[in-house]
Design a protein around this motif. Structure first.
Motif, PDB file in Angstrom:
ATOM      1  N   MET A  19     -17.443  -2.174  -3.501  1.00 33.46           N
ATOM      2  CA  MET A  19     -18.490  -2.712  -4.436  1.00 33.46           C
ATOM      3  C   MET A  19     -19.462  -1.368  -4.955  1.00 33.46           C
ATOM      4  SD  MET A  19     -19.812  -6.100  -3.193  1.00 33.46           S
ATOM      5  CE  MET A  19     -20.111  -5.784  -1.456  1.00 33.46           C
ATOM      6  N   HIS A  73     -22.847  -0.329  -0.658  1.00 35.48           N
ATOM      7  CA  HIS A  73     -23.004  -1.794   0.186  1.00 35.48           C
ATOM      8  C   HIS A  73     -22.450  -1.423   1.552  1.00 35.48           C
ATOM      9  CE1 HIS A  73     -24.261  -5.162  -2.384  1.00 35.48           C
ATOM     10  NE2 HIS A  73     -24.034  -4.506  -3.066  1.00 35.48           N
ATOM     11  N   CYS A  74     -22.855   0.016   2.064  1.00 36.69           N
ATOM     12  CA  CYS A  74     -22.697  -0.196   3.421  1.00 36.69           C
ATOM     13  C   CYS A  74     -23.627  -0.991   4.473  1.00 36.69           C
ATOM     14  CB  CYS A  74     -23.121   1.311   3.722  1.00 36.69           C
ATOM     15  SG  CYS A  74     -21.903   2.608   3.134  1.00 36.69           S
ATOM     16  N   PHE A  75     -23.042  -1.047   5.801  1.00 37.09           N
ATOM     17  CA  PHE A  75     -23.946  -1.894   6.511  1.00 37.09           C
ATOM     18  C   PHE A  75     -24.770  -0.859   6.991  1.00 37.09           C
ATOM     19  CE2 PHE A  75     -19.582  -3.750   6.863  1.00 37.09           C
ATOM     20  CZ  PHE A  75     -20.080  -4.815   6.052  1.00 37.09           C
ATOM     21  N   GLU A  76     -26.061  -0.876   6.564  1.00 34.84           N
ATOM     22  CA  GLU A  76     -27.085   0.052   6.772  1.00 34.84           C
ATOM     23  C   GLU A  76     -27.409   0.231   8.384  1.00 34.84           C
ATOM     24  OE1 GLU A  76     -30.532  -1.197   4.652  1.00 34.84           O
ATOM     25  OE2 GLU A  76     -29.881  -0.053   3.170  1.00 34.84           O
ATOM     26  N   GLY A 129     -27.370   3.671   7.225  1.00 32.44           N
ATOM     27  CA  GLY A 129     -28.635   3.661   6.243  1.00 32.44           C
ATOM     28  C   GLY A 129     -29.395   5.008   5.933  1.00 32.44           C
TER      29      GLY A 129
END
Ligand code: ADP
Ligand code: MG
Lengths: 293, 271
Positions: free
Chosen positions: B95, B99-102, B147
């Protein structure tokens, strides 16, 4: 001094039970952003169902297993018929839906199993015993042990399994989780099932202390200050928050209470939470919102 | 259209509507051949992301809907599938905005990509090493919370995460966004390598026309929800209009397409 520690430890043990209820909230909030008003109703429903099966003559462990199955089944139904149709709706809509759900569960539980107060005996007598000159309740120790075990298992589940990883991913970013192919419905069903398990354990422990009755669903209110203190998104926060609330309310009752004419135990946690809200709104362990350009 | 390779993805005249009323794509058609890198170009708001999400079916989570046309992957209609189905088929979207999983570590982020896989831990571990091979920086930072990593590292994490799904096709949305030119070059070089060595086909949405057309084989230019021009990347690079409006070079010197009146642009292409 001994008396102080006696009160402190007694409070901490009671606090573990608050943690347990708060945990149910935290998991659902993390994974779906829903503030689950029905957590208290889940506790009541689980306890009622368990007692109901016990009264039907099922042995303890069988009743436990059947109730667990009922809670899992409910989780799947809740996902299918409450959450899925409301996907993409604003959080307030979902919150309202959980209010509706809590009435449904309370009504259903009492309709199926009756609304009179029932005693629940899980085989642990509430006997006092002495350590180092301090007196504690055996039941409190047992309850704390159960809660600690459950929490340990959950932490392992979240951190060491594939589904646990998916849960944490969904908690962080729904969109991205969808993009890597994690099915949200599945994750939500799992989260509600785990919340159902937590509710069952909380229901048994609280139920055997207070009796199984409608007011059991109100223990959820005790979780509110715990959540404010510990943060809505932190499992560690729920645990520590519960301990702090438990300990401080007992200490306040015993040592400050007399100046107010007693019974401050009931409102002290909310005061504490309110004060805390002003200092650190994300809670003690609430996840920092990482901002980065 | 002359593109080598059998068609892998065929988008046929789709229309997309958000919230039941906002018509955003007004008949977009494009083809990605097996083993190709196809660029989807256009200004902000042209509909690039919407096109990619129509394919990956992330659209539905945004109350968007494909109301006309069809999307086929390997000859099979995929419009009604869930994102989960598509990932299993080998189509994964990276995306826009990474949109990493922070709160997950870099390595945990990568492993989430393998959620749908059923071919066992050993295969996943092998692919993890493959990703670390392409992005050595991620290996150094594997224990860091995503993050707190840099924009470039997050872009690498996002691509690496998609790779762990063992994809045949990656829908890559604006990988260059917000990155320094050197880093953009690095990432595109790796995309190119993944295309050649791992046989991953790419549908690449970019505003950075220059870089995209250097690495892509074929390009489509999207404007206002319609394809206004398409062709071999080489041909597009030499096209006067593209030079003027998208590459910022023209015979009269540097110019941004924003300086030119919109109607003029449209007229010249549609003429
Ligand atoms: N979720 C949405 N709801 C309504 N309109 C949207 C939504 N997402 C995008 N749009 C609109 O669709 C158009 C195309 O957007 P997008 O596909 O994101 O373009 P691009 O990726 O080329 O910048 C824009 O006008 C945008 O405002
Ligand atoms: Mg976009």
């Amino acid at each position: 001094m001994t008396f102080f520690f006696e009160v402190l430890i007694g409070g901490l043990l009671a606090g573990v039970m608050y943690s347990l209820v708060a945990l149910g909230f935290v998991m659902i909030f993390k994974a779906s952003g829903v503030f689950n008003f029905a957590q208290g109703a889940l506790v009541l429903f689980a306890a009622l169902t368990f007692v109901g099966f016990m009264e039907k003559g099922l042995p303890f462990w069988v009743a436990m297993a059947v109730t667990l199955a009922v809670m899992m089944g409910s989780a799947i139904l809740i996902e299918r018929f409450v959450l899925r149709p409301l996907v993409n709706q604003p959080p307030i809509t979902l919150f309202m839906a959980t209010i509706g759900l809590s009435f449904l569960l309370e009504g259903l539980g009492q309709g199926l199993w009756g609304s009179q107060v029932r005693a629940l005996d899980i085989g642990i007598e509430d006997l006092p015993f002495d350590v180092l000159g301090m007196t504690f309740s055996k039941f409190d120790f047992f309850a704390a042990g159960c809660a600690a075990l459950l929490v340990g298992a959950l932490v392992l589940f979240f951190n060491k399994t594939r589904v646990g990883l998916a849960l944490r991913a969904v908690a962080d970013d729904h969109q991205a989780a969808l993009a890597v192919g994690i099915p949200l419905q599945f994750v939500w069903a799992v989260v509600w099932a785990v919340a159902g398990l937590v509710a069952l354990v909380a229901g048994l422990l609280w139920g055997s202390r207070l009796g199984v009755q409608f007011s059991l669903s109100l223990v959820a209110l005790k979780a509110l200050p715990v959540l404010i203190l510990g943060g809505f998104t932190s499992i560690a926060g729920a645990i520590v928050g519960g301990l702090i609330i438990g300990a401080s309310e007992k200490l306040a009752e015993v040592f400050i209470g007399p100046y107010f004419g007693g019974a401050i135990e009931n409102w002290f946690p909310y005061m504490l939470a309110l004060a805390f809200l002003l200092i650190r709104p994300q809670g003690l362990f609430g996840e920092k919102i990482i901002e980065r350009v | 259209m002359s593109q080598g390779g059998a068609p892998l993805l065929v988008i046929n005249n789709i229309e997309v509507i958000y919230d039941h009323v906002i018509l955003v794509l007004k008949g977009v058609s494009l083809t990605v051949p097996e083993g190709g890198i196809v660029a989807l170009l256009g200004a902000n708001g042209a509909g690039k992301t919407t096109t990619l999400k129509a394919v990956s079916n992330l659209l539905r989570a945004e109350r968007g809907e494909v109301t006309k046309g069809s999307i086929e992957y390997k000859g099979q209609r995929i419009d009604r599938l869930t994102p989960n189905d598509l990932v299993k088929l080998g189509v994964v979207q990276v995306m826009e905005g990474r949109h990493c999983f922070e709160h997950l570590t870099v390595e945990e982020n990568l492993l989430t990509g393998a959620h749908t896989r059923k071919d066992g831990r050993a295969a996943v571990a092998r692919d993890l090493e493959m990703v670390y091979g392409y992005f050595p920086r991620l290996k150094e930072r594997r224990k860091s919370q995503a993050g707190y990593t840099s924009g470039g590292e997050q872009q690498m994490t996002a691509i690496g995460r998609a790779l762990l799904a063992a994809p045949k096709m990656i829908l890559l949305d604006e990988p260059s966004m917000g990155l320094a030119p050197q880093l953009v070059e690095e990432i595109f070089t790796i995309v190119d390598a993944l295309n050649k060595k791992e046989k991953v086909s790419f549908l690449l949405a970019e505003q950075n026309t220059n870089v995209a057309l250097r690495f892509a084989d074929y390009g489509y230019i999207l404007e206002n929800g319609r394809v206004v021009l398409d062709g071999e990347a080489q041909a597009l690079r030499e096209n006067e209009d593209v030079k003027e409006f998208y590459l910022g070079l023209s015979s009269q010197g540097r110019k941004s397409f924003r300086d030119t009146k919109h109607y003029r642009r449209r007229k010249r292409w549609l003429a």
